[in-house]
Every structure is written in C-alpha cells, then in structure tokens.
Design a protein around this motif. Sequence first.
Motif, PDB file in Angstrom:
ATOM      1  N   ALA A  30       0.858  -1.183   0.000  1.00  0.00           N
ATOM      2  CA  ALA A  30       0.000   0.000   0.000  1.00  0.00           C
ATOM      3  C   ALA A  30       0.892   1.230   0.000  1.00  0.00           C
ATOM      4  O   ALA A  30       1.629   1.461   0.955  1.00  0.00           O
ATOM      5  N   ALA A 126      -6.601   1.549  -0.176  1.00  0.00           N
ATOM      6  CA  ALA A 126      -6.877   0.410   0.709  1.00  0.00           C
ATOM      7  C   ALA A 126      -7.707   0.935   1.871  1.00  0.00           C
ATOM      8  O   ALA A 126      -7.194   1.629   2.745  1.00  0.00           O
ATOM      9  N   THR A 167       2.553   3.638   3.372  1.00  0.00           N
ATOM     10  CA  THR A 167       1.723   4.833   3.210  1.00  0.00           C
ATOM     11  C   THR A 167       2.302   6.067   3.891  1.00  0.00           C
ATOM     12  O   THR A 167       1.614   7.074   4.043  1.00  0.00           O
TER      13      THR A 167
END
Length: 256
Positions: A30, A126, A167
Amino acid sequence: MIDEIKISRAIIDTYSKKLIDHLSVDVAIAGAGPSGMVCAYYLAKKGKKVAIFERKLSVGGGMWGGGIMFNEIVVQAQAKKILDEFGIRSRLWENGYYLADSIEATATLCAQALKAGAAIFNCMSAEDVMIRKNRVCGLVLNWTAVEMARLHVDPITMRASYVVDGTGHDAQIVHIVENKSGIRLKTKTGRAAGEGSMWAEIAEATTVKNTGEVAPGLYVCGMCANAAFGGPRMGPIFGGMLLSGKKAAEELLKKL
C-alpha cells in the motif's frame, strides 16, 4: 481509421485482466512512495508476484517535490549504491552527501520497479484489510474517487501472502489493523507509537531499524516504520527510505 470503441475495449480488457491477475499475490504494497517502489523492485527481481496500490494519481510520495518544491534530493553515502543500481545519476555535494534530481529519481524508481515485474495500480485506496486467523492476508480496495466523493460503493478484496504498509506519515494500514482487528502490534505499547518532530540524523537510522513486521503478515517500511514504532521525520533526505525498502524486501524474501 481510428475506432474509439476499439480504443475503449483495449483499455478496459487489458486493465481488467491485469487487475484480476493481481487479486492474489505474494506481496501487496500500500503506497507507491520511494520505499514501496524499492521494496517492489527487489521482490519482483527475485520472481515474486508484487502489486502496489497507490491512492493518488501519481506515484512517488513526497520525492517529486524535493525540499520546498526545489526538485533536488539528498542521499547519504550509505544509500548511494541503490541509486547506482537503479541508474539514477547523483553527484557529490560534500562530506558524503549526494544530490540527485528528484524528478529523475522518482521516475526511475517507478520505471525500474515496473520493468522488474511489479504491477502498480494508481487511484486505488486500501480502505480495509482482510484478516484470517489473526493474521493480515489481504487488502480491501476501492477507487480513490469513490472515497473522495463519499459515495456508498462497496469495495473489492485481494489476497496476499504478506502486506506492506508504505503509506508514509499516515501509516494508514497500521491504523486500520490496530483500530479494527483487535491485533496487538509488535510495538512497546501494542499500538502505533506515532511520528516525532524532524531530526534527520536519528530518523535516517530509525527508519531502517524500524522496518519489519509490525503485526502478523503486515510489514512497514519508509516513514510508516517510524510512525508505527516511533521515530522522528527526516525531511528531504531519502537514503533511509531507499534502504528501508530494500530491507523490507530482504526480510520478506526470507519468508516467501
């Protein structure tokens, strides 16, 4: 003759097949920041099936902007080997500080990750994780545009042997896991420690040190590692980000 319908069919058919093919992967990442793309590169280079899901239209996180939109980045001597391996040009500034063009660096990281075999899906967020037997084993995905418009549209799910949270400062996947799953994180308190104020020297070291498994099946890299385990931010020096991505890949390769 150019047929607009054929163009549309080509895009829809090809993208759909690519997405379906990556609903089950070895590693789902992610965030397509520098650490995530470096991680994907080293995993894909070893033949692992890797997909990166980036919520923004563009990849690269904060690397594009250098410092205050001066598109130069600094990398210390320890990480210069990664720049060299990727083919990113750099020049010595002084005393072990190397400069690189942030546009070239970001574009090259992306291109090399793709050429190694990783897939990147941009504009996808996500919004949740899949957990089975108290272990993170996939991501729940939706279009970022759906999230931004606050539309009530259900997501899709993909499976991964391991998930990497790249992230950045927000540590989005880590916070989803700690808030929704009941899983205790592998931190001192069992929860995300949070990121401290800037201290580049310490942050560069802790970013690499903190890279690793934060919950069963979930790894952290880049600034997310400091947000999860605790450590300051580092600003426009990116050596720790690159080294963190490589370390995450090396640890995952031992598990896969």
